[in-house]
Write an enzyme that holds these catalytic residues in place. Sequence first.
Site, PDB file in Angstrom:
ATOM      1  N   CYS A   1     -36.392  15.355  11.860  1.00  0.00           N
ATOM      2  CA  CYS A   1     -37.645  15.519  11.136  1.00  0.00           C
ATOM      3  C   CYS A   1     -38.806  15.457  12.125  1.00  0.00           C
ATOM      4  O   CYS A   1     -38.920  14.497  12.888  1.00  0.00           O
ATOM      5  CB  CYS A   1     -37.772  14.418  10.090  1.00  0.00           C
ATOM      6  SG  CYS A   1     -39.422  14.250   9.373  1.00  0.00           S
ATOM      7  N   GLU A   2     -39.632  16.475  12.114  1.00  0.00           N
ATOM      8  CA  GLU A   2     -40.747  16.509  13.062  1.00  0.00           C
ATOM      9  C   GLU A   2     -41.855  15.517  12.723  1.00  0.00           C
ATOM     10  O   GLU A   2     -42.715  15.249  13.557  1.00  0.00           O
ATOM     11  CB  GLU A   2     -41.316  17.916  13.180  1.00  0.00           C
ATOM     12  CG  GLU A   2     -42.000  18.428  11.955  1.00  0.00           C
ATOM     13  CD  GLU A   2     -42.429  19.883  12.070  1.00  0.00           C
ATOM     14  OE1 GLU A   2     -43.403  20.238  11.407  1.00  0.00           O
ATOM     15  OE2 GLU A   2     -41.803  20.657  12.811  1.00  0.00           O
ATOM     16  N   HIS A   3     -41.830  14.952  11.539  1.00  0.00           N
ATOM     17  CA  HIS A   3     -42.877  14.006  11.151  1.00  0.00           C
ATOM     18  C   HIS A   3     -42.609  12.587  11.646  1.00  0.00           C
ATOM     19  O   HIS A   3     -43.543  11.860  11.972  1.00  0.00           O
ATOM     20  CB  HIS A   3     -43.044  13.979   9.628  1.00  0.00           C
ATOM     21  CG  HIS A   3     -43.459  15.302   9.077  1.00  0.00           C
ATOM     22  ND1 HIS A   3     -42.953  15.801   7.896  1.00  0.00           N
ATOM     23  CD2 HIS A   3     -44.310  16.241   9.548  1.00  0.00           C
ATOM     24  CE1 HIS A   3     -43.483  16.987   7.667  1.00  0.00           C
ATOM     25  NE2 HIS A   3     -44.313  17.276   8.648  1.00  0.00           N
ATOM     26  N   HIS A   4     -41.330  12.176  11.665  1.00  0.00           N
ATOM     27  CA  HIS A   4     -40.985  10.803  12.036  1.00  0.00           C
ATOM     28  C   HIS A   4     -39.930  10.722  13.137  1.00  0.00           C
ATOM     29  O   HIS A   4     -39.560   9.630  13.547  1.00  0.00           O
ATOM     30  CB  HIS A   4     -40.472  10.030  10.808  1.00  0.00           C
ATOM     31  CG  HIS A   4     -41.471   9.946   9.714  1.00  0.00           C
ATOM     32  ND1 HIS A   4     -41.453  10.808   8.636  1.00  0.00           N
ATOM     33  CD2 HIS A   4     -42.551   9.150   9.539  1.00  0.00           C
ATOM     34  CE1 HIS A   4     -42.469  10.526   7.844  1.00  0.00           C
ATOM     35  NE2 HIS A   4     -43.148   9.523   8.368  1.00  0.00           N
TER      36      HIS A   4
ATOM     37  N   GLN B   1     -37.180  20.860   6.754  1.00  0.00           N
ATOM     38  CA  GLN B   1     -36.060  21.563   6.128  1.00  0.00           C
ATOM     39  C   GLN B   1     -36.480  22.927   5.591  1.00  0.00           C
ATOM     40  O   GLN B   1     -35.709  23.887   5.661  1.00  0.00           O
ATOM     41  CB  GLN B   1     -35.458  20.693   5.018  1.00  0.00           C
ATOM     42  CG  GLN B   1     -34.215  21.295   4.401  1.00  0.00           C
ATOM     43  CD  GLN B   1     -33.567  20.359   3.406  1.00  0.00           C
ATOM     44  OE1 GLN B   1     -33.662  19.145   3.522  1.00  0.00           O
ATOM     45  NE2 GLN B   1     -32.896  20.921   2.422  1.00  0.00           N
TER      46      GLN B   1
ATOM     47  N   CYS C   1     -35.942   9.680   6.895  1.00  0.00           N
ATOM     48  CA  CYS C   1     -37.328   9.235   6.716  1.00  0.00           C
ATOM     49  C   CYS C   1     -37.561   8.747   5.284  1.00  0.00           C
ATOM     50  O   CYS C   1     -38.458   7.944   5.049  1.00  0.00           O
ATOM     51  CB  CYS C   1     -38.322  10.329   7.105  1.00  0.00           C
ATOM     52  SG  CYS C   1     -38.137  11.884   6.241  1.00  0.00           S
TER      53      CYS C   1
ATOM     54  N   HIS D   1     -32.456  12.760   4.037  1.00  0.00           N
ATOM     55  CA  HIS D   1     -33.455  12.523   5.067  1.00  0.00           C
ATOM     56  C   HIS D   1     -33.587  11.037   5.357  1.00  0.00           C
ATOM     57  O   HIS D   1     -33.899  10.251   4.456  1.00  0.00           O
ATOM     58  CB  HIS D   1     -34.809  13.083   4.612  1.00  0.00           C
ATOM     59  CG  HIS D   1     -34.836  14.570   4.521  1.00  0.00           C
ATOM     60  ND1 HIS D   1     -35.561  15.335   5.390  1.00  0.00           N
ATOM     61  CD2 HIS D   1     -34.202  15.435   3.694  1.00  0.00           C
ATOM     62  CE1 HIS D   1     -35.396  16.619   5.095  1.00  0.00           C
ATOM     63  NE2 HIS D   1     -34.566  16.693   4.063  1.00  0.00           N
TER      64      HIS D   1
END
Length: 187
Positions: free
Chosen positions: A79-82, A119, A149, A147
Amino acid sequence: MTPDLERAQRAVEEYLRAFGLDPADPSLDRTPERVARLGTELFAGVGVDPVPDLAASAVADTDARGPVAFLDIPFRSTCEHHLLKFAGAVSLVYRPGSVAGLGAIVRVIETIAARPQVQERLTDEIAFALEHGLGATGVLVSAVAEHDCVAMRGPRIRGATVRTLAARGAYAVEPTAAEARSMVGLR
């Protein structure tokens, strides 16, 4: 691109220090090195376009007219956010212009998943690669994933899944879209 492992290792050491951990502690022995090497695996798809390799492995087959379904292909991504894992399975249906070995399709998924992702984009990029690499006249890609996250932070919900769909060409319009959805187990 060649990863700068020394720089990554220094960054991990600094990250540990930022949380009050001592990278020299025996319990963290070689952790910065391991995390830096892990990054080469997790992000091996950065800057790699899977379409040319898929197209090069494709063979024109004028007899291949019906849809091809390839189901439940496992994947894992970050996940590019976390920078936490999300993992699940991709199922796809395509109406071939050319055919390729199933291993070539798996490599497309692995390449696209091996970069910081969301995703929704992962699903769309796989559909794009199949459409352009195989000259497919219809593509439907479904990805289902859990996920970390969601499971490890915030609401901490385990077992919840996210499903994303991407449709191209003939499988973006009815009635062929319904045919493709049924082939991947969707109504």
